[in-house]
Scaffold this motif. Structure first.
Motif, PDB file in Angstrom:
ATOM      1  N   ALA A   1      29.763  14.377 -12.962  1.00 42.26           N
ATOM      2  CA  ALA A   1      28.492  13.753 -12.595  1.00 42.26           C
ATOM      3  C   ALA A   1      28.701  12.289 -12.224  1.00 42.26           C
ATOM      4  O   ALA A   1      28.134  11.794 -11.236  1.00 42.26           O
ATOM      5  N   ILE A   2      29.530  11.595 -12.981  1.00 42.79           N
ATOM      6  CA  ILE A   2      29.849  10.199 -12.646  1.00 42.79           C
ATOM      7  C   ILE A   2      30.498  10.130 -11.267  1.00 42.79           C
ATOM      8  O   ILE A   2      30.138   9.302 -10.417  1.00 42.79           O
ATOM      9  N   LEU A   3      31.484  10.990 -11.053  1.00 42.44           N
ATOM     10  CA  LEU A   3      32.196  10.997  -9.771  1.00 42.44           C
ATOM     11  C   LEU A   3      31.251  11.193  -8.603  1.00 42.44           C
ATOM     12  O   LEU A   3      31.239  10.399  -7.644  1.00 42.44           O
ATOM     13  N   VAL A   4      30.442  12.242  -8.634  1.00 42.37           N
ATOM     14  CA  VAL A   4      29.582  12.556  -7.496  1.00 42.37           C
ATOM     15  C   VAL A   4      28.479  11.526  -7.345  1.00 42.37           C
ATOM     16  O   VAL A   4      28.120  11.143  -6.223  1.00 42.37           O
ATOM     17  N   PHE A   5      27.934  11.036  -8.439  1.00 37.36           N
ATOM     18  CA  PHE A   5      26.911   9.991  -8.363  1.00 37.36           C
ATOM     19  C   PHE A   5      27.433   8.791  -7.576  1.00 37.36           C
ATOM     20  O   PHE A   5      26.769   8.286  -6.660  1.00 37.36           O
ATOM     21  N   VAL A   6      28.628   8.335  -7.911  1.00 41.24           N
ATOM     22  CA  VAL A   6      29.169   7.143  -7.246  1.00 41.24           C
ATOM     23  C   VAL A   6      29.639   7.476  -5.832  1.00 41.24           C
ATOM     24  O   VAL A   6      29.510   6.646  -4.921  1.00 41.24           O
ATOM     25  N   VAL A   7      30.180   8.676  -5.619  1.00 43.27           N
ATOM     26  CA  VAL A   7      30.551   9.073  -4.256  1.00 43.27           C
ATOM     27  C   VAL A   7      29.320   9.063  -3.353  1.00 43.27           C
ATOM     28  O   VAL A   7      29.368   8.567  -2.218  1.00 43.27           O
ATOM     29  N   PHE A   8      28.199   9.587  -3.839  1.00 45.27           N
ATOM     30  CA  PHE A   8      26.965   9.529  -3.056  1.00 45.27           C
ATOM     31  C   PHE A   8      26.572   8.076  -2.788  1.00 45.27           C
ATOM     32  O   PHE A   8      26.113   7.741  -1.691  1.00 45.27           O
ATOM     33  N   ALA A   9      26.739   7.220  -3.779  1.00 42.07           N
ATOM     34  CA  ALA A   9      26.358   5.817  -3.620  1.00 42.07           C
ATOM     35  C   ALA A   9      27.157   5.139  -2.518  1.00 42.07           C
ATOM     36  O   ALA A   9      26.610   4.326  -1.755  1.00 42.07           O
ATOM     37  N   ILE A  10      28.441   5.467  -2.420  1.00 39.15           N
ATOM     38  CA  ILE A  10      29.280   4.775  -1.445  1.00 39.15           C
ATOM     39  C   ILE A  10      29.333   5.478  -0.097  1.00 39.15           C
ATOM     40  O   ILE A  10      30.006   5.000   0.827  1.00 39.15           O
ATOM     41  N   THR A  11      28.648   6.614   0.030  1.00 39.67           N
ATOM     42  CA  THR A  11      28.602   7.294   1.322  1.00 39.67           C
ATOM     43  C   THR A  11      27.194   7.347   1.904  1.00 39.67           C
ATOM     44  O   THR A  11      26.990   7.973   2.949  1.00 39.67           O
ATOM     45  N   THR A  12      26.255   6.697   1.260  1.00 38.79           N
ATOM     46  CA  THR A  12      24.881   6.657   1.750  1.00 38.79           C
ATOM     47  C   THR A  12      24.674   5.351   2.511  1.00 38.79           C
ATOM     48  O   THR A  12      24.734   4.266   1.935  1.00 38.79           O
ATOM     49  N   ALA A  13      24.448   5.452   3.798  1.00 42.25           N
ATOM     50  CA  ALA A  13      24.410   4.271   4.664  1.00 42.25           C
ATOM     51  C   ALA A  13      23.364   3.263   4.218  1.00 42.25           C
ATOM     52  O   ALA A  13      23.586   2.050   4.286  1.00 42.25           O
ATOM     53  N   ALA A  14      22.231   3.739   3.744  1.00 45.31           N
ATOM     54  CA  ALA A  14      21.150   2.835   3.369  1.00 45.31           C
ATOM     55  C   ALA A  14      21.425   2.111   2.061  1.00 45.31           C
ATOM     56  O   ALA A  14      20.675   1.204   1.675  1.00 45.31           O
ATOM     57  N   ASN A  15      22.496   2.477   1.377  1.00 45.24           N
ATOM     58  CA  ASN A  15      22.801   1.877   0.075  1.00 45.24           C
ATOM     59  C   ASN A  15      23.829   0.763   0.188  1.00 45.24           C
ATOM     60  O   ASN A  15      24.443   0.370  -0.806  1.00 45.24           O
ATOM     61  N   ASN A  16      24.038   0.239   1.381  1.00 41.58           N
ATOM     62  CA  ASN A  16      24.992  -0.857   1.608  1.00 41.58           C
ATOM     63  C   ASN A  16      26.379  -0.501   1.061  1.00 41.58           C
ATOM     64  O   ASN A  16      26.925  -1.210   0.221  1.00 41.58           O
ATOM     65  N   PRO A  17      26.971   0.603   1.545  1.00 42.09           N
ATOM     66  CA  PRO A  17      28.257   1.052   1.009  1.00 42.09           C
ATOM     67  C   PRO A  17      29.400   0.178   1.509  1.00 42.09           C
ATOM     68  O   PRO A  17      29.219  -0.656   2.410  1.00 42.09           O
ATOM     69  N   PRO A  18      30.604   0.351   0.944  1.00 47.92           N
ATOM     70  CA  PRO A  18      31.760  -0.367   1.483  1.00 47.92           C
ATOM     71  C   PRO A  18      32.039   0.092   2.907  1.00 47.92           C
ATOM     72  O   PRO A  18      31.623   1.178   3.311  1.00 47.92           O
ATOM     73  N   LEU A  19      32.739  -0.737   3.658  1.00 47.40           N
ATOM     74  CA  LEU A  19      33.125  -0.332   5.005  1.00 47.40           C
ATOM     75  C   LEU A  19      33.902   0.975   4.931  1.00 47.40           C
ATOM     76  O   LEU A  19      34.608   1.253   3.954  1.00 47.40           O
TER      77      LEU A  19
END
Length: 271
Positions: free
Chosen positions: A152-170
């Motif tokens: 759950a931690i893994l997927v939660f953060v993966v979603f966070a860094i792959t969601t364009a509107a969430n200001n993800p890393p380049l």
């Protein structure tokens, strides 16, 4: 014309293979070295993270770099990933993990035979996870919950860094961040069940070890059938993590079409 779908499957195969070559390889090195002279828990956590990072870099351009069935299923449920691709992706991930584990098994065959001639639970950890990392005291319910939490931690953060509107890393730094997530999970959630957090990562190497001499590969150190747990619990955990991200974060973000257009630099004249 290039077959882009075949390329996606090949990249998932290759990315997962790279992951396991680093991951199972480092565990083999640590387990077979005398007195921990070639590594410890931290080196294992870092090498698994590096393996994930490199695997995602290998696969990301063609397939998105899932290299994990729990991630693939979560993307299908919450992010519109096509369901027709789910099982082929999972098959490619499993095969990549299986082939990589066979390579590790052959590459470390002499050392594994030296430290564990009977190929027992003592070195089974090289290929697959066990409750309590093979030490008694952790029950099946705790191991199951552990895998749900870690994935759950893994997927939660993966979603966070792959969601364009969430200001993800380049995009070119995304794999680095994913690798660091795995390092962190290994350092914080590695005691109860060995942080498989990936059904392909566990089942592929487990079957590779089973057919190469580890007769108890499907069981834990207490003789209980265990192979199912690192499959079922991570899938549930991925759905929990993905659902929580949608509930707590994504529904409050602006829609992608509402985001400002990226700035376009003016062309510079040739001088």
């Amino acid at each position: 014309m290039r077959n882009s779908y075949l390329g996606e499957l090949c990249s998932e195969f290759a990315g997962t293979m790279i992951l396991i070559l680093f991951g199972c390889g480092v565990v083999a090195q640590v387990v077979t070295a005398p007195d921990g002279s070639l590594g410890d828990h931290d080196s294992i956590a870092w090498a698994w993270g590096i393996g994930v990072m490199m695997g995602v870099y290998v696969a990301a351009r063609l397939s998105g770099g899932h290299i994990n069935p729990a991630v693939t299923i979560a993307f299908a449920v919450f992010k519109g990933f096509p369901w027709r691709k789910v099982m082929p992706y999972i098959a490619a991930q499993f095969l990549g993990a299986f082939v990589a584990a066979l390579i590790v098994r052959v590459g470390y065959a002499d050392l594994l035979r030296k430290v564990d001639p009977e190929h027992t639970i003592a070195t089974q950890l090289v290929f697959s996870t066990l409750p309590g990392n093979g030490v008694d005291g952790v029950g099946i319910p705790t191991a199951f919950l552990d895998q749900v939490i870690g994935t759950a931690i893994l997927v939660f953060v993966v979603f966070a860094i792959t969601t364009a509107a969430n200001n993800p890393p380049l995009s070119n730094l995304g794999p680095v961040v994913v690798g660091l997530i795995v390092v962190g999970i290994g350092m914080a959630w590695g005691a109860n069940a060995g942080y498989a957090i990936n059904p392909a990562r566990d089942l592929g190497p487990r079957l590779a070890s089973l057919i190469t001499g580890y007769e108890t590969a499907l069981y834990d150190q207490n003789g209980q059938l265990y192979f199912w747990l690192p499959i079922v619990a991570p899938i549930i955990g991925g759905l929990v993590g993905g659902g929580l991200f949608i509930l707590l974060i994504e529904r409050f973000l602006p829609k992608e079409e509402e985001l400002p257009a990226p700035a376009v630099s003016e062309p510079r004249p040739n001088v």
